[in-house]
Design an enzyme around this catalytic site. Structure first.
Site, mmCIF file in Angstrom:
data_model
loop_
_atom_site.group_PDB
_atom_site.id
_atom_site.type_symbol
_atom_site.label_atom_id
_atom_site.label_comp_id
_atom_site.label_asym_id
_atom_site.label_seq_id
_atom_site.Cartn_x
_atom_site.Cartn_y
_atom_site.Cartn_z
ATOM 1 N N HIS A 146 5.126 -2.423 -8.227
ATOM 2 C CA HIS A 146 4.171 -3.273 -8.943
ATOM 3 C C HIS A 146 4.903 -4.270 -9.844
ATOM 4 C CE1 HIS A 146 1.079 0.167 -8.564
ATOM 5 N NE2 HIS A 146 0.536 -0.862 -7.944
ATOM 6 N N ASP A 181 -2.945 10.589 -6.306
ATOM 7 C CA ASP A 181 -2.332 9.650 -7.263
ATOM 8 C C ASP A 181 -3.257 9.287 -8.428
ATOM 9 O OD1 ASP A 181 0.391 8.800 -6.266
ATOM 10 O OD2 ASP A 181 -0.770 8.545 -4.434
ATOM 11 N N CYS A 238 1.171 3.138 -16.063
ATOM 12 C CA CYS A 238 0.254 3.649 -15.033
ATOM 13 C C CYS A 238 -0.674 4.746 -15.545
ATOM 14 C CB CYS A 238 1.027 4.256 -13.875
ATOM 15 S SG CYS A 238 2.654 3.623 -13.655
HETATM 16 C C1 CIR Z 1 1.399 4.818 -6.009
HETATM 17 O O1 CIR Z 1 2.298 4.611 -5.175
HETATM 18 O O2 CIR Z 1 0.343 4.197 -6.005
HETATM 19 C C2 CIR Z 1 1.644 5.885 -7.063
HETATM 20 N N1 CIR Z 1 2.455 6.916 -6.519
HETATM 21 C C3 CIR Z 1 2.285 5.289 -8.286
HETATM 22 C C4 CIR Z 1 1.423 4.304 -8.992
HETATM 23 C C5 CIR Z 1 2.071 3.732 -10.206
HETATM 24 N N2 CIR Z 1 1.178 2.876 -10.881
HETATM 25 C C6 CIR Z 1 1.555 1.842 -11.630
HETATM 26 O O3 CIR Z 1 2.731 1.512 -11.678
HETATM 27 N N3 CIR Z 1 0.609 1.136 -12.250
#
Ligand code: CIR
Length: 264
Positions: A168, A66, A255
Site C-alpha cells: 500500500h 485479514d 492498518c
Molecule cells: C492484506 O494483504 O490485505 C493484509 N494481509 C495486510 C493489510 C495491511 N493493511 C494496510 O497496510 N492498510
C-alpha cells in the site's frame, strides 16, 4: 493552521481472528502467533485510548482472516465516511461489515460501488489534500469514484504511485504533523511529498514507515532503532508497539485502526 489531520476523537479497531493464520501475505515468513498478536493489539488499543479518544473495539470476524486490518475498509473524514471496495477478493466483504459501525457514529456514510477498487491503506490524509496511491489494490477507477464522493465535501485528491512491490502507499509513509511526513527514501524519491517536510526512515528500516500520529502520540513499530532515535530527536512523543506478528501479514500501525473526528 488547524491540526485536524492528526487530532482524533474516535478510533475503531477489530480484535484479530483466529483465522489470521490464513491471512494474505506477500512472502511466507511463518504463521503468526495469535496470543502474541493479541498482546500487541491490546498495547496498541491502550495507547490510542490513553490519548483520551473513544476507542470502539469490534469483535473478531472469523470469516475474514485479514479483518484486523480495519483501515482498508473505509476512509473517515470529518464530513462523512466512505466505505471502500477492497481490491483483494478475500477482503471485499469486510467493507460491508464495517458500514453499520460507521453509520452509528457518522451522519453521512457513502460507499465506493465499483467497478473500481480502493483500499484505505493507499490513502494518506494531510491538512491540505488527500493523497491516493495506485497500487495492486487501488486502481484509477476506484480513485475516480472517491474523487466524485469527496469533492463535494471540499477535499482535494491527488493521485500518486505506490512503489512497485509495495503493498500500500502508506506501507511507505505516515503523517507526523500538519507539515511533516515520515517516508522511506524510495517513496520520497518520487517527489510526491515535495512541499512537505520529510523525515526518512533509517537505513534498512523501511518497515518503520507505517507509523501513525494519533493526537499527542506517534505509534511506531518496535525494533527500528535508527528511525526511533530520529523521531525522538525531532521531538515526537513516541510509543513503540510490538508488530512482529502483524508484520508477517504485511500489516503495520496504520492498518489496525480507523481514526476520525466526525463533525457534529
Ligand atoms: C492484506 O494483504 O490485505 C493484509 N494481509 C495486510 C493489510 C495491511 N493493511 C494496510 O497496510 N492498510
Amino acid at each position: 493552521m488547524t491540526d485536524r489531520s492528526f487530532r482524533f476523537s474516535h478510533a475503531i479497531t477489530r480484535r484479530p481472528a483466529a483465522s489470521i493464520t490464513a491471512g494474505l501475505r506477500a512472502v511466507d515468513t511463518g504463521a503468526p502467533d495469535l496470543a502474541l498478536m493479541l498482546a500487541h493489539h491490546a498495547d496498541y488499543t491502550a495507547a490510542l485510548r490513553a490519548t483520551g479518544a473513544t476507542i470502539v473495539e469490534l469483535d473478531a470476524l472469523e470469516p475474514y482472516p485479514d479483518s484486523v486490518f480495519v483501515e482498508d475498509t473505509a476512509l473517515c473524514l470529518p464530513e462523512g465516511a466512505v466505505v471502500m471496495r477492497p481490491g483483494a477478493p478475500s477482503r471485499l466483504g469486510e467493507a460491508a461489515e464495517m458500514a453499520p459501525h460507521l453509520a452509528a457514529l457518522y451522519g453521512q456514510v457513502v460507499s465506493i460501488t465499483g467497478p473500481g477498487f480502493i483500499e484505505g491503506g493507499d490513502i494518506l490524509v494531510t491538512e491540505r489534500e488527500i493523497l491516493v496511491g495506485r497500487s495492486a489494490r487501488t486502481d484509477a477507477a476506484g480513485i475516480a469514484e472517491l474523487i466524485r464522493l469527496v469533492t463535494p465535501w471540499g477535499h482535494k485528491v491527488r493521485e500518486v504511485e505506490t512503489p512497485p512491490g509495495v503493498l500500500h502507499f502508506k506501507t511507505d509513509c505516515s503523517l507526523l504533523d500538519a507539515e511533516t511526513i515520515l517516508a522511506t527514501p524510495r517513496l520520497a524519491a518520487s517527489g510526491c511529498f515535495d512541499g512537505y517536510r520529510v523525515i526518512h526512515t533509517g537505513e534498512g528500516e523501511e518497515a518503520a514507515a507505517n507509523s501513525i500520529r494519533f493526537n499527542d502520540l506517534v505509534l511506531a513499530p518496535a525494533g527500528f532503532l535508527r528511525t526511533a532515535e530520529t523521531l525522538d530527536r525531532a521531538g515526537y512523543n513516541l510509543r513503540l508497539i510490538g508488530n512482529s506478528e502483524c508484520a508477517k501479514l504485511d500489516g503495520g500501525m496504520s492498518c489496525l485502526s480507523l481514526r476520525f473526528t466526525p463533525h457534529p
